[in-house]
Structures are given as structure tokens and as C-alpha cells.
Design a protein around this motif. Structure first.
Motif, mmCIF file in Angstrom:
data_model
loop_
_atom_site.group_PDB
_atom_site.id
_atom_site.type_symbol
_atom_site.label_atom_id
_atom_site.label_comp_id
_atom_site.label_asym_id
_atom_site.label_seq_id
_atom_site.Cartn_x
_atom_site.Cartn_y
_atom_site.Cartn_z
ATOM 1 N N ASP A 222 -78.115 10.694 -9.247
ATOM 2 C CA ASP A 222 -77.576 9.224 -8.977
ATOM 3 C C ASP A 222 -78.585 8.808 -7.885
ATOM 4 N N PRO A 223 -79.309 7.661 -8.107
ATOM 5 C CA PRO A 223 -80.383 7.025 -7.528
ATOM 6 C C PRO A 223 -79.926 6.490 -6.217
ATOM 7 N N VAL A 224 -78.601 6.348 -5.999
ATOM 8 C CA VAL A 224 -77.912 5.945 -4.772
ATOM 9 C C VAL A 224 -77.426 6.939 -3.920
ATOM 10 N N PHE A 225 -77.301 8.212 -4.307
ATOM 11 C CA PHE A 225 -76.791 9.143 -3.568
ATOM 12 C C PHE A 225 -77.727 9.415 -2.419
ATOM 13 N N PRO A 226 -77.138 9.378 -1.091
ATOM 14 C CA PRO A 226 -78.040 9.449 0.185
ATOM 15 C C PRO A 226 -78.833 10.754 0.211
ATOM 16 N N PRO A 227 -80.002 10.628 0.463
ATOM 17 C CA PRO A 227 -81.104 11.652 0.707
ATOM 18 C C PRO A 227 -80.528 12.476 2.220
ATOM 19 N N GLY A 228 -80.899 13.848 2.070
ATOM 20 C CA GLY A 228 -80.887 14.473 3.452
ATOM 21 C C GLY A 228 -79.918 15.508 3.398
ATOM 22 N N ILE A 229 -79.261 15.888 4.367
ATOM 23 C CA ILE A 229 -78.541 17.280 4.356
ATOM 24 C C ILE A 229 -77.089 17.011 4.222
ATOM 25 N N VAL A 230 -76.385 17.740 3.314
ATOM 26 C CA VAL A 230 -74.974 17.596 3.220
ATOM 27 C C VAL A 230 -74.570 19.127 3.373
ATOM 28 N N ASP A 231 -73.476 18.903 4.369
ATOM 29 C CA ASP A 231 -72.953 20.286 4.780
ATOM 30 C C ASP A 231 -71.787 20.251 3.898
ATOM 31 N N VAL A 232 -70.746 21.634 4.102
ATOM 32 C CA VAL A 232 -69.721 21.966 3.180
ATOM 33 C C VAL A 232 -68.792 20.917 3.279
ATOM 34 N N TYR A 233 -68.216 20.126 4.600
ATOM 35 C CA TYR A 233 -67.533 19.087 4.272
ATOM 36 C C TYR A 233 -67.947 18.021 3.646
ATOM 37 N N GLY A 234 -68.921 17.879 3.580
ATOM 38 C CA GLY A 234 -69.644 16.704 2.770
ATOM 39 C C GLY A 234 -69.417 17.132 1.299
ATOM 40 N N ILE A 235 -69.758 18.354 0.957
ATOM 41 C CA ILE A 235 -69.727 18.587 -0.375
ATOM 42 C C ILE A 235 -68.060 18.679 -0.786
ATOM 43 N N GLN A 236 -67.232 18.980 -0.249
ATOM 44 C CA GLN A 236 -65.913 19.020 -0.275
ATOM 45 C C GLN A 236 -65.530 17.275 -0.733
ATOM 46 N N ARG A 237 -65.910 16.640 0.230
ATOM 47 C CA ARG A 237 -65.717 15.056 0.359
ATOM 48 C C ARG A 237 -66.331 14.243 -1.207
ATOM 49 N N PHE A 238 -67.333 14.627 -1.543
ATOM 50 C CA PHE A 238 -68.095 14.060 -2.551
ATOM 51 C C PHE A 238 -67.260 14.894 -3.632
#
Length: 284
Positions: A262-278
Motif C-alpha cells: 500500500d503506497p499510502v501506508f505510513p513509513p516508520g515504526i509500528v508498535d504492537v498496538y499499531g499492529i492491532q489497530r491496523f
């Protein structure tokens, strides 16, 4: 006077001609016949080739997390290849037949770089435990080599499966975490706009060890339900990071594939809570 009359008659004839041309017909000055309208030839049909398909390379695709990522990518219609030291997966599942398996060692020769041909995105699941020097090589150096090679090949996006910060555990597994962080730094440098780092904690799911299946979800799933609501406790010194909730391997696979394509997926670090949210957003 005569010259003015001649000029006015010429002007009128031009006006009549212009009016006739607007209707797509031209009046003949020699007769009252109306000429046929101009014929417009049909434009030639040009076949436009379809846009190039996405090709994903999974580093360590025959492992626990890597195999789930391969299957998730195939379900989304991607062309999938895998590179690992052992090559082809030992899994007998039907989806494995649709993966292009490459054998290579990221720490040794450059022969494995051929696996990057035509690849648009990479997901690395490469990691391991052992002595501090070994852990730094396998978690750090191997991934750094892959990141640099992918950048040179013009790969668009690179996703790295890293690890959550567990505080005290970082000192106990110094080589492991130093290697992970070195690879993260390299990724953010080489792929500032297309690099994504996933930092899950304990990843649960059904692991296969030979012919045996180990259902880690029996423990992991209840813990995730409990600890995902204890996020404020994560900030407690020393013990806080140990309360990081586990996450399912299917969630990690879904988010990793989306981040890689996905070209609009934000670059950078995704923690465990971000993984759950996505993951939850994709399941709706």
C-alpha cells in the motif's frame, strides 16, 4: 465607391462560407448543390498493457511468521517469492506450490541477489538467537545486506519484522536487540518513504515443529485480550515493557503485506498496538 462595393461583396461571401462551414457543409459558388460533409476516419485502437503486477519477496518465507506472510500475500493476488538458507519450505500445504523458492545466505555470497529481480517489495522475517555475536549478525548484518541490495535494485517498499522493546530483556539479549536496531536504522536511511518497521512482542499462532503442531494461541490469545487494555502499565519502569500484549501471527502477516504493497501506508515504526489497530481496520 466601386471599390467599397466590391470589398463588401467579398466580405459577405466570406461570411456565407464561414456560416456554411460551421454546419459541416460547404455551399458551391457554381451551383446550388450541397457538398457532402467531411468524413472523419475512426482512430486506430491501441491496446494498453495492464499495469505491472506486484511481486513480493519474503526473506525467511519458510519460517513461522514468513509462511503466514506468503499465504496472506497469495490470497491477495500477489506474485510471491521466498529466500532462505534452506530454500523450499517443508510445508505440504497447497499454497506452497504457488511460491517461487530461492536458496541463499544473506551473510555470504551475492548469488542470492538474483532473487530480487523484478521484485517491487520485500518483507524480512530474518532473525535468530544464539551468542551475542551470532545474534548481531543474523538480526543485524544479514538484514542490512538485504536492505542495501534491495535499495540498489530499486525496490519500492521494504518491511522489517523487528521486535518490541522488553526493557530488561534487551540487556539479557544484547546482540539480538543491537542487531535489530542497527537494521532498523539502515532501513529508515535507505527507505525513508517506503520503509516500515513492525515491532510485535510475543507472536502466537500454531507453530509446526516437524510433524507436530504447537497451538501457542491457547496462551497468547487470552493474554492479548487482557494486556491490550493495560497499555498505561507498559510505561512502568523495569516491569512495564514485560506487559506488552502478544499478537497473533495472522495480524502480523496482514499488516506486513499491506505495509509492503500500500503506497499510502505510513513509513516508520509500528508498535504492537499499531499492529492491532491496523489489523482490526482490515477485518471490518
Amino acid at each position: 465607391m466601386a471599390s467599397r462595393m466590391i470589398r463588401s461583396r467579398l466580405s459577405l461571401s466570406r461570411l456565407y462560407a464561414m456560416a456554411g462551414s460551421k454546419n459541416g457543409r460547404f455551399l458551391s459558388t457554381e451551383s446550388n448543390k450541397v457538398d457532402e460533409p467531411l468524413k472523419v476516419e475512426e482512430a486506430e485502437t491501441v491496446e494498453v498493457p495492464p499495469p505491472p503486477s506486484e511481486k513480493l519477496l519474503v526473506l525467511g518465507g519458510n519460517g513461522f511468521v514468513g509462511s503466514h506472510i506468503c499465504r496472506e500475500a497469495l490470497n491477495r493476488g500477489l506474485a510471491v517469492a521466498s529466500l532462505s538458507r534452506s530454500g523450499r519450505s517443508s510445508l505440504s500445504d497447497s499454497w506452497a506450490e504457488n511460491v517461487t523458492w530461492h536458496q541463499g545466505n544473506l551473510l555470504s555470497s551475492d548469488s542470492w541477489k538474483e532473487a530480487l529481480n523484478g521484485v517491487t517489495s520485500v518483507i524480512s522475517c530474518v532473525g535468530g538467537f544464539g551468542s551475542n555475536s551470532y545474534m548481531y549478525k543474523i538480526n543485524g548484518t544479514a538484514n542490512i545486506n538485504a536492505i542495501r541490495a534491495a535499495s540498489e535494485k530499486g525496490v519500492k517498499r521494504f518491511v522489517y519484522i523487528s521486535a518490541a522493546d522488553f526493557g530488561l530483556a534487551n540487556y539479557l539479549l544484547k546482540g539480538y536487540y543491537e542487531g535489530k536496531r542497527a537494521a532498523e536504522t539502515e532501513l529508515l536511511t535507505k527507505f525513508p518513504y517506503g520503509g516500515v518497521i513492525l515491532r510485535p512482542g510475543f507472536i502466537y499462532g500454531t507453530r509446526r515443529v516437524g510433524s507436530a503442531k504447537i497451538p501457542l494461541g491457547i496462551v497468547g490469545s487470552p493474554l492479548e485480550l487482557v494486556l491490550q487494555h493495560a497499555k498505561p502499565l507498559n510505561r512502568l519502569p523495569l516491569v512495564g515493557p514485560l506487559l506488552t500484549p502478544p499478537v497473533s501471527v495472522s495480524s502480523v502477516a496482514k499488516v506486513a503485506v499491506r505495509a509492503a504493497t500500500d503506497p499510502v501506508f505510513p513509513p516508520g515504526i509500528v508498535d504492537v498496538y499499531g499492529i492491532q489497530r491496523f489489523s482490526q481496520q482490515m477485518s471490518r
